[in-house]
Design a protein around this motif. Structure first.
Motif, short mmCIF file in Angstrom:
data_model
loop_
_atom_site.label_atom_id
_atom_site.label_comp_id
_atom_site.label_asym_id
_atom_site.label_seq_id
_atom_site.Cartn_x
_atom_site.Cartn_y
_atom_site.Cartn_z
N GLU A 128 0.93 -1.09 -0.15
CA GLU A 128 0.02 0.05 -0.02
C GLU A 128 0.79 1.29 0.06
N PHE A 129 0.47 2.40 0.03
CA PHE A 129 1.09 3.49 0.33
C PHE A 129 0.15 4.61 0.75
N ARG A 130 0.83 5.70 1.18
CA ARG A 130 -0.25 6.98 1.51
C ARG A 130 -0.16 7.95 0.33
N THR A 131 -1.20 8.28 0.07
CA THR A 131 -1.46 9.35 -1.21
C THR A 131 -2.91 10.33 -0.82
N ILE A 132 -2.79 11.22 -1.69
CA ILE A 132 -3.68 12.03 -1.50
C ILE A 132 -5.26 11.75 -2.22
N PHE A 133 -6.15 11.96 -1.20
CA PHE A 133 -7.74 11.47 -1.49
C PHE A 133 -8.38 12.95 -1.80
N TYR A 134 -9.36 12.80 -2.71
CA TYR A 134 -10.28 14.11 -3.18
C TYR A 134 -11.74 13.80 -3.17
N ASN A 135 -12.38 14.67 -2.94
CA ASN A 135 -13.74 14.30 -2.63
C ASN A 135 -14.55 14.26 -4.30
N THR A 136 -15.09 13.43 -4.62
CA THR A 136 -15.65 13.09 -5.97
C THR A 136 -16.95 13.66 -6.29
N ASP A 137 -17.72 14.31 -5.26
CA ASP A 137 -18.69 15.02 -5.55
C ASP A 137 -18.44 16.35 -5.91
N HIS A 138 -17.39 16.89 -5.25
CA HIS A 138 -16.90 18.42 -5.31
C HIS A 138 -15.98 18.43 -6.65
N TYR A 139 -15.04 17.58 -6.91
CA TYR A 139 -14.02 17.59 -7.85
C TYR A 139 -14.47 16.73 -9.11
N LYS A 140 -14.68 17.18 -10.31
CA LYS A 140 -14.91 16.36 -11.41
C LYS A 140 -13.57 15.79 -12.03
N GLN A 141 -12.68 16.45 -11.63
CA GLN A 141 -11.10 16.25 -12.25
C GLN A 141 -10.13 16.31 -11.04
N ILE A 142 -9.22 15.49 -11.32
CA ILE A 142 -8.11 15.24 -10.06
C ILE A 142 -7.35 16.54 -9.88
N PRO A 143 -7.83 17.21 -8.55
CA PRO A 143 -7.29 18.61 -8.18
C PRO A 143 -5.91 18.78 -7.77
N VAL A 144 -5.12 17.84 -7.60
CA VAL A 144 -3.72 17.91 -7.13
C VAL A 144 -2.84 16.87 -8.13
N THR A 145 -1.65 17.65 -8.81
CA THR A 145 -1.02 16.86 -9.63
C THR A 145 0.34 16.95 -9.07
N ASN A 146 0.93 17.90 -8.18
CA ASN A 146 2.14 18.16 -7.51
C ASN A 146 2.05 18.38 -6.06
N TRP A 147 2.89 17.75 -5.48
CA TRP A 147 2.69 17.71 -3.89
C TRP A 147 2.65 19.21 -3.46
N TRP A 148 3.35 20.09 -4.10
CA TRP A 148 3.27 21.63 -3.75
C TRP A 148 2.14 22.23 -3.86
N ASP A 149 1.34 21.54 -4.61
CA ASP A 149 -0.12 22.18 -4.90
C ASP A 149 -0.81 22.48 -3.52
N LEU A 150 -0.26 21.45 -2.47
CA LEU A 150 -0.90 21.76 -1.13
C LEU A 150 -0.40 22.73 -0.24
N THR A 151 0.52 23.57 -1.05
CA THR A 151 1.05 24.73 -0.08
C THR A 151 0.62 26.05 -0.61
N THR A 152 -0.28 25.82 -1.66
CA THR A 152 -0.76 27.15 -2.25
C THR A 152 -2.12 27.62 -1.60
N PRO A 153 -2.50 28.73 -2.06
CA PRO A 153 -3.79 29.60 -1.34
C PRO A 153 -4.86 28.82 -1.59
N ALA A 154 -4.92 27.90 -2.75
CA ALA A 154 -6.12 27.15 -3.03
C ALA A 154 -6.47 26.11 -2.05
N PHE A 155 -5.55 25.66 -1.31
CA PHE A 155 -5.66 24.78 -0.19
C PHE A 155 -5.59 25.10 1.12
N LYS A 156 -5.59 26.34 1.37
CA LYS A 156 -5.35 27.02 2.65
C LYS A 156 -6.41 26.50 3.87
N ASN A 157 -5.99 25.76 4.73
CA ASN A 157 -6.95 25.30 5.61
C ASN A 157 -7.72 23.83 4.96
#
Length: 403
Positions: A176-205
């Motif tokens: 197994e491994f640890r990875t990013i999960f997203y909500n399929t009701d809200h996101y119709k496309q994969i919202p993260v392609t780079n780990w650094w995406d998580l440090t941007t204002p779009a993912f604040k809190n």
């Protein structure tokens, strides 16, 4: 290493890896690590010692011979981190009547202490060990010392994917491994392609993670980012178009951890808690959780999907290893049960079914995965057990300082 030294190493691991060690404990932990490194090049030394231990037991026994001996032994005793062992035990006892399976569920780090204490007292209780790694400590403190013994039957070995055939200290029945999960009701496309995406204002809190201080596998992910800091720096440049400007951090791996906290990272108790937080109702939050949890989506009512390809690498493997225990009192039954969980020679035995689930990968070329991506195509860093063993206490201390 002498017995006294090994006991000290175990105590340091308990305090540092389980109770979030301090810098003083870090210094103590590094002493045995440096001595171990001096004994030989780390990765090669781990594998060589693991193979040396496995040479103590035959790997070419026939199933018929093992079953005859197992019936005389009467049972097999299993220490397992995974409840999957119980499912495999049910089908095993139907296939091989007269051999009872006794499973005790124990966490990987606690199992190390339990087995060490038992063996040092001359009590050899388990036959089979099913365990995850503990930031390299299983290989260093249990396999190299001959407490856990690699067992890979000759008639199965040719089907096993590397590194678990010859390069790892043990055979992994599932990964197994640890990875990013997203909500399929809200996101119709994969919202993260780079780990650094998580440090941007779009993912604040809006980022959740299971507590790495309670789970070595989650800490292994972040420690691996520190180890592969050049990869993280390259991914930063690809994301933002410029070189990373370190603000006192040692490298880009530490900088990622710091920026993740600065962007409002929420730490929860476990992987299920993370997926509860992002998956029960429509949510724009994402969570770092266990890939294997995707198999529980329907049961838990989660509306989530994992991401299988993230730059620079998706994750680091979290393998479930199968070992024989040192001086297994029911060795033939233990070997027979391990073969059953491996799926037997053709990979089709019912014992492999609990391990070949969505979110888990069986590293055998003749076993068809239930996942949309094959094991050989997963974008994972190699599991560098020796460097993790040496580096993880320092990363833990850094993590604690961010909270």
């Amino acid at each position: 290493m002498n017995t006294t030294f090994k006991k000290k190493s175990s105590l340091k691991r308990k305090s540092s890896l389980r109770q979030a060690g301090t810098s003083g404990l870090l210094s103590l932990l590094l002493i045995p690590t440096l001595l171990l490194s001096a004994c030989g090049n780390s990765t090669e030394n781990t594998v060589a010692n693991g193979q040396a231990a496995s040479a103590q037991t035959s790997t070419n026994d026939s199933v018929d011979v093992l079953y005859t001996q197992a019936k005389q032994e009467g049972k097999v005793v299993v220490y397992s981190t995974s409840g999957r062992a119980n499912d495999a035990a049910e089908t095993f006892m139907k296939k091989y009547p007269g051999v009872k399976v006794e499973v005790s569920k124990v966490k990987s780090d606690e199992m190390m202490d339990k087995v060490t204490n038992e063996q040092d007292a001359g009590q050899f209780n388990p036959d089979v060990i099913i365990t995850k790694e503990v930031s390299g400590a299983v290989g260093k403190e249990m396999v190299e010392q001959g407490r856990y013994v690699k067992y890979l039957p000759d008639d199965i070995a040719s089907t096993v994917d590397e590194p678990y055939r010859t390069q790892a200290p043990g055979y992994a029945n599932y990964v197994e491994f640890r990875t990013i999960f997203y909500n399929t009701d809200h996101y119709k496309q994969i919202p993260v392609t780079n780990w650094w995406d998580l440090t941007t204002p779009a993912f604040k809190n809006k980022v959740y993670v299971a507590d790495p201080l309670s789970s070595p596998a989650f800490m292994d992910l972040f420690t691996t980012m520190v180890i592969h800091s050049d990869d993280m720096a390259a991914a930063y440049k690809e994301k933002f178009g410029k070189d990373i400007d370190l603000q006192g951090e040692e490298n880009a791996g530490y900088a990622f951890i710091h920026q993740l906290f600065a962007n409002g990272l929420t730490v929860l108790k476990g992987s299920d808690d993370v997926l509860d937080a992002i998956g029960k109702t429509s949510s724009d939050a994402v969570g770092i959780a266990v890939s294997g949890d995707v198999s529980k989506v329907e049961e838990k009512g989660w509306h989530v999907q994992p991401i299988y390809d993230i730059k620079p690498q998706t994750s680091v493997p979290d393998a479930g290893y199968l070992y024989l225990a040192k001086q297994a009192p029911h060795e033939a039954a233990g070997k027979l049960f391990i073969r059953w969980m491996m799926g037997e020679k053709d990979g089709k035995g019912a014992g492999i079914a609990p391990f070949n689930e969505v979110g888990s990968w069986v590293p055998r070329s003749d076993v068809t995965t239930k996942n949309p991506v094959g094991f050989e195509k997963l974008n994972l860093w190699n599991y560098d057990a020796d460097t993790l063993y040496m580096t993880s206490p320092k990363v833990r201390d850094f993590w604690i300082k961010q909270k």
